[in-house]
Design a protein around this motif. Structure first.
Motif, PDB file in Angstrom:
ATOM      1  N   GLU A  85       0.744  -0.908  -0.025  1.00 49.62           N
ATOM      2  CA  GLU A  85      -0.028  -0.042  -0.156  1.00 49.62           C
ATOM      3  C   GLU A  85       0.673   1.045   0.123  1.00 49.62           C
ATOM      4  OE1 GLU A  85      -3.587   1.948   2.637  1.00 49.62           O
ATOM      5  OE2 GLU A  85      -3.081   0.141   2.888  1.00 49.62           O
ATOM      6  N   LYS A  86       0.604   2.294  -1.040  1.00 46.09           N
ATOM      7  CA  LYS A  86       1.158   3.360  -1.263  1.00 46.09           C
ATOM      8  C   LYS A  86       0.541   4.446  -0.232  1.00 46.09           C
ATOM      9  CE  LYS A  86       4.131   1.670  -3.954  1.00 46.09           C
ATOM     10  NZ  LYS A  86       3.903   1.851  -5.288  1.00 46.09           N
ATOM     11  N   PRO A  87       1.418   5.169   0.511  1.00 38.93           N
ATOM     12  CA  PRO A  87       0.985   6.003   1.492  1.00 38.93           C
ATOM     13  C   PRO A  87       0.099   7.509   0.880  1.00 38.93           C
ATOM     14  CG  PRO A  87       3.164   6.451   1.684  1.00 38.93           C
ATOM     15  CD  PRO A  87       2.888   5.426   0.516  1.00 38.93           C
ATOM     16  N   THR A  88      -0.842   7.789   1.607  1.00 36.16           N
ATOM     17  CA  THR A  88      -1.771   9.029   1.286  1.00 36.16           C
ATOM     18  C   THR A  88      -1.851   9.839   2.225  1.00 36.16           C
ATOM     19  OG1 THR A  88      -3.748   7.943   1.314  1.00 36.16           O
ATOM     20  CG2 THR A  88      -2.871   7.908  -0.652  1.00 36.16           C
ATOM     21  N   TYR A  89      -2.014  11.116   2.282  1.00 34.44           N
ATOM     22  CA  TYR A  89      -2.001  11.986   3.406  1.00 34.44           C
ATOM     23  C   TYR A  89      -3.336  13.024   2.808  1.00 34.44           C
ATOM     24  CZ  TYR A  89      -1.630  15.400   7.118  1.00 34.44           C
ATOM     25  OH  TYR A  89      -1.726  16.395   8.086  1.00 34.44           O
ATOM     26  N   GLN A  90      -4.523  13.413   3.614  1.00 41.14           N
ATOM     27  CA  GLN A  90      -5.802  14.103   3.050  1.00 41.14           C
ATOM     28  C   GLN A  90      -5.854  13.863   1.594  1.00 41.14           C
ATOM     29  OE1 GLN A  90      -3.636  18.144   3.868  1.00 41.14           O
ATOM     30  NE2 GLN A  90      -4.218  18.062   5.861  1.00 41.14           N
ATOM     31  N   GLY A  91      -6.052  12.711   1.493  1.00 42.33           N
ATOM     32  CA  GLY A  91      -6.544  12.064  -0.059  1.00 42.33           C
ATOM     33  C   GLY A  91      -5.473  12.224  -0.982  1.00 42.33           C
ATOM     34  N   VAL A  92      -4.308  12.511  -0.785  1.00 35.78           N
ATOM     35  CA  VAL A  92      -3.328  12.726  -1.662  1.00 35.78           C
ATOM     36  C   VAL A  92      -2.183  11.891  -1.743  1.00 35.78           C
ATOM     37  CG1 VAL A  92      -1.627  14.095  -3.268  1.00 35.78           C
ATOM     38  CG2 VAL A  92      -4.062  15.022  -2.279  1.00 35.78           C
ATOM     39  N   ARG A  93      -1.414  11.073  -2.649  1.00 39.53           N
ATOM     40  CA  ARG A  93      -0.293  10.424  -2.599  1.00 39.53           C
ATOM     41  C   ARG A  93       0.729  11.156  -1.734  1.00 39.53           C
ATOM     42  NH1 ARG A  93       0.764   5.955  -5.916  1.00 39.53           N
ATOM     43  NH2 ARG A  93       2.985   6.198  -5.214  1.00 39.53           N
ATOM     44  N   THR A  94       1.609  10.524  -0.865  1.00 36.39           N
ATOM     45  CA  THR A  94       2.443  11.427  -0.127  1.00 36.39           C
ATOM     46  C   THR A  94       3.722  10.584   0.049  1.00 36.39           C
ATOM     47  OG1 THR A  94       2.762  12.882   1.959  1.00 36.39           O
ATOM     48  CG2 THR A  94       1.935  10.696   2.058  1.00 36.39           C
ATOM     49  N   SER A  95       4.672  10.982   0.703  1.00 36.82           N
ATOM     50  CA  SER A  95       6.020  10.325   0.862  1.00 36.82           C
ATOM     51  C   SER A  95       6.494  11.054   2.416  1.00 36.82           C
ATOM     52  CB  SER A  95       6.974  10.393  -0.157  1.00 36.82           C
ATOM     53  OG  SER A  95       7.461  11.823  -0.387  1.00 36.82           O
ATOM     54  N   MET A  96       7.557  10.516   2.922  1.00 33.44           N
ATOM     55  CA  MET A  96       8.305  11.070   4.092  1.00 33.44           C
ATOM     56  C   MET A  96       8.587  12.581   3.733  1.00 33.44           C
ATOM     57  SD  MET A  96       9.507  10.928   6.984  1.00 33.44           S
ATOM     58  CE  MET A  96       9.909   9.073   7.742  1.00 33.44           C
ATOM     59  N   TRP A  97       9.238  12.613   2.676  1.00 35.88           N
ATOM     60  CA  TRP A  97       9.893  14.171   2.309  1.00 35.88           C
ATOM     61  C   TRP A  97       8.670  15.171   1.579  1.00 35.88           C
ATOM     62  CZ3 TRP A  97      13.507  11.490   3.724  1.00 35.88           C
ATOM     63  CH2 TRP A  97      13.926  10.081   3.225  1.00 35.88           C
ATOM     64  N   ARG A  98       7.426  14.841   1.342  1.00 35.77           N
ATOM     65  CA  ARG A  98       6.515  15.547   1.039  1.00 35.77           C
ATOM     66  C   ARG A  98       5.707  15.840   2.457  1.00 35.77           C
ATOM     67  NH1 ARG A  98       3.344  13.043  -4.193  1.00 35.77           N
ATOM     68  NH2 ARG A  98       5.201  13.368  -5.419  1.00 35.77           N
ATOM     69  N   LEU A  99       5.789  14.688   3.411  1.00 37.23           N
ATOM     70  CA  LEU A  99       4.868  14.867   4.803  1.00 37.23           C
ATOM     71  C   LEU A  99       5.729  16.094   5.728  1.00 37.23           C
ATOM     72  CD1 LEU A  99       2.462  13.720   6.017  1.00 37.23           C
ATOM     73  CD2 LEU A  99       4.065  12.086   7.084  1.00 37.23           C
ATOM     74  N   ILE A 100       6.947  16.086   5.499  1.00 38.02           N
ATOM     75  CA  ILE A 100       7.801  16.788   6.619  1.00 38.02           C
ATOM     76  C   ILE A 100       7.294  18.575   6.354  1.00 38.02           C
ATOM     77  CG2 ILE A 100       9.971  17.513   7.175  1.00 38.02           C
ATOM     78  CD1 ILE A 100      10.976  14.936   6.849  1.00 38.02           C
ATOM     79  N   PRO A 101       7.390  19.003   5.223  1.00 41.41           N
ATOM     80  CA  PRO A 101       6.865  20.385   5.025  1.00 41.41           C
ATOM     81  C   PRO A 101       5.438  20.527   5.365  1.00 41.41           C
ATOM     82  CG  PRO A 101       8.276  19.493   3.036  1.00 41.41           C
ATOM     83  CD  PRO A 101       7.841  18.295   3.870  1.00 41.41           C
ATOM     84  N   LYS A 102       4.386  19.740   5.242  1.00 38.43           N
ATOM     85  CA  LYS A 102       3.432  19.820   5.598  1.00 38.43           C
ATOM     86  C   LYS A 102       3.037  19.680   6.656  1.00 38.43           C
ATOM     87  CE  LYS A 102       0.871  17.986   1.346  1.00 38.43           C
ATOM     88  NZ  LYS A 102       0.116  19.258   1.113  1.00 38.43           N
ATOM     89  N   LYS A 103       3.909  18.973   7.441  1.00 41.00           N
ATOM     90  CA  LYS A 103       3.559  19.012   8.935  1.00 41.00           C
ATOM     91  C   LYS A 103       4.578  20.189   9.825  1.00 41.00           C
ATOM     92  CE  LYS A 103       1.148  15.364   9.846  1.00 41.00           C
ATOM     93  NZ  LYS A 103      -0.151  15.346  10.335  1.00 41.00           N
ATOM     94  N   LEU A 104       5.413  20.841   9.170  1.00 41.92           N
ATOM     95  CA  LEU A 104       6.042  21.937   9.849  1.00 41.92           C
ATOM     96  C   LEU A 104       7.042  21.752  10.906  1.00 41.92           C
ATOM     97  CD1 LEU A 104       3.147  24.554   9.920  1.00 41.92           C
ATOM     98  CD2 LEU A 104       4.643  24.275   8.198  1.00 41.92           C
ATOM     99  N   MET A 105       7.328  20.689  10.922  1.00 40.18           N
ATOM    100  CA  MET A 105       8.213  19.948  11.842  1.00 40.18           C
ATOM    101  C   MET A 105       8.896  18.613  11.443  1.00 40.18           C
ATOM    102  SD  MET A 105       5.991  18.693  15.149  1.00 40.18           S
ATOM    103  CE  MET A 105       7.444  18.121  16.083  1.00 40.18           C
TER     104      MET A 105
END
Length: 293
Positions: A85-105
């Motif tokens: 299963e490929k990860p998604t966040y808020q309905g969009v495909r994501t990755s560790m590298w996309r998640l960090i800027p979105k989480k602001l930390m």
């Protein structure tokens, strides 16, 4: 009853409940690590119908990803259903590298958003088996053989008590307790030690990820804060992952600036040094500075 047989009995009990309650086979979660390989062998020996699921974290080492794919190819030849299963966040495909800027930390030992997004969202409304073991950490020492996700403490105690009873009436009452759609969990090897795992692997000639032959005692996300100083070896062996984290931290700073959030770092490299717990970086922010996020 030895630990192998006890683990198989737990798997069989969970399988009965999965087929009865969910009308679907029990799911063996698979990370590519040694515990997962032991779990998979126990599932095969149990004789139950089962599926295998992997959550692709995007931060696993190439050797781990390759091992997972090779294992899944062999399982599929035996008509065992496997899913990566490929990860998604808020309905969009994501990755560790996309998640960090979105989480602001950065992900930390205290704020493990990476686990909740990249590893723990799969298999909704299913009965799953994990390789959680008591001797891995103090926190895992509080886990039980059978669990229900999203329960209160009282629910957990009642659920565990019923699962540990053997009579059919207790199983019927447990089914009634769990009729609400939730993810349910069995931890078959929860009482196995590190030595138990390796003794079983060696005696049964189980193939494991090649990283274990390269001095690694764990297989997981490269740079996980939970492994502390061992991260230095990981980044020495996998320098491209270090670059990915630094780049993601840089984009995190840009996003914090855009949103008017405080930042005491100049660039992504300074964030990386703080994240690696380098005491020589001046003006560091503490985890409390991020709690508003």
């Amino acid at each position: 009853m030895d630990k192998e047989q006890k683990a198989i009995e737990r798997i069989k009990t969970a399988s009965d409940m999965s087929l009865h309650h969910y009308k679907k086979p029990l799911v063996c979660t698979y990370s590519g690590g040694k515990d997962s390989d032991v779990m998979l062998e126990l599932f095969k020996r149990s004789g139950i119908p089962f599926e295998v699921h992997n959550s692709h974290t995007t931060a696993d080492a190439p050797q781990t990803v390759r091992h997972i794919r090779e294992v899944f190819q062999r399982l599929e030849l035996d008509d065992i259903k496997c899913e990566i299963e490929k990860p998604t966040y808020q309905g969009v495909r994501t990755s560790m590298w996309r998640l960090i800027p979105k989480k602001l930390m950065p992900p930390t030992r205290l704020v493990r958003y990476c686990c909740s997004v990249l590893k723990e969202t799969g298999c909704a409304n299913r009965y799953i088996a994990t390789g959680v073991r008591w001797d891995e950490s103090t926190q895992r020492g509080t886990r039980t053989e059978f669990e229900k996700i999203g329960h209160t403490k009282a629910d957990k105690e009642a659920f565990t008590t019923l699962m540990l009873m053997n009579d059919n009436d207790s199983r019927r009452r447990m089914t009634e307790l769990c009729m609400q759609k939730n993810k349910m969990v069995v931890n078959p090897i929860i009482d196995w030690t590190h030595s138990d795992i390796w003794e079983f692997i060696n005696s049964e000639h189980i193939e494991t990820c090649e990283l274990y032959q390269c001095g690694y005692d764990r297989v997981g996300c490269i740079g996980c804060p939970l492994v502390s100083k061992k991260r230095y070896k990981e980044f020495a062996d996998f320098p491209e992952y270090k670059k990915l984290y630094i780049h993601a931290f840089g984009r995190m700073l840009e996003e914090r600036k855009r949103r008017g959030k405080e930042s005491k770092w100049k660039d992504g490299y300074e964030v990386f040094l703080w994240w690696m717990e380098d005491d020589n970086i001046p003006g560091q922010m503490t985890i409390d500075d991020f709690l508003e996020v």
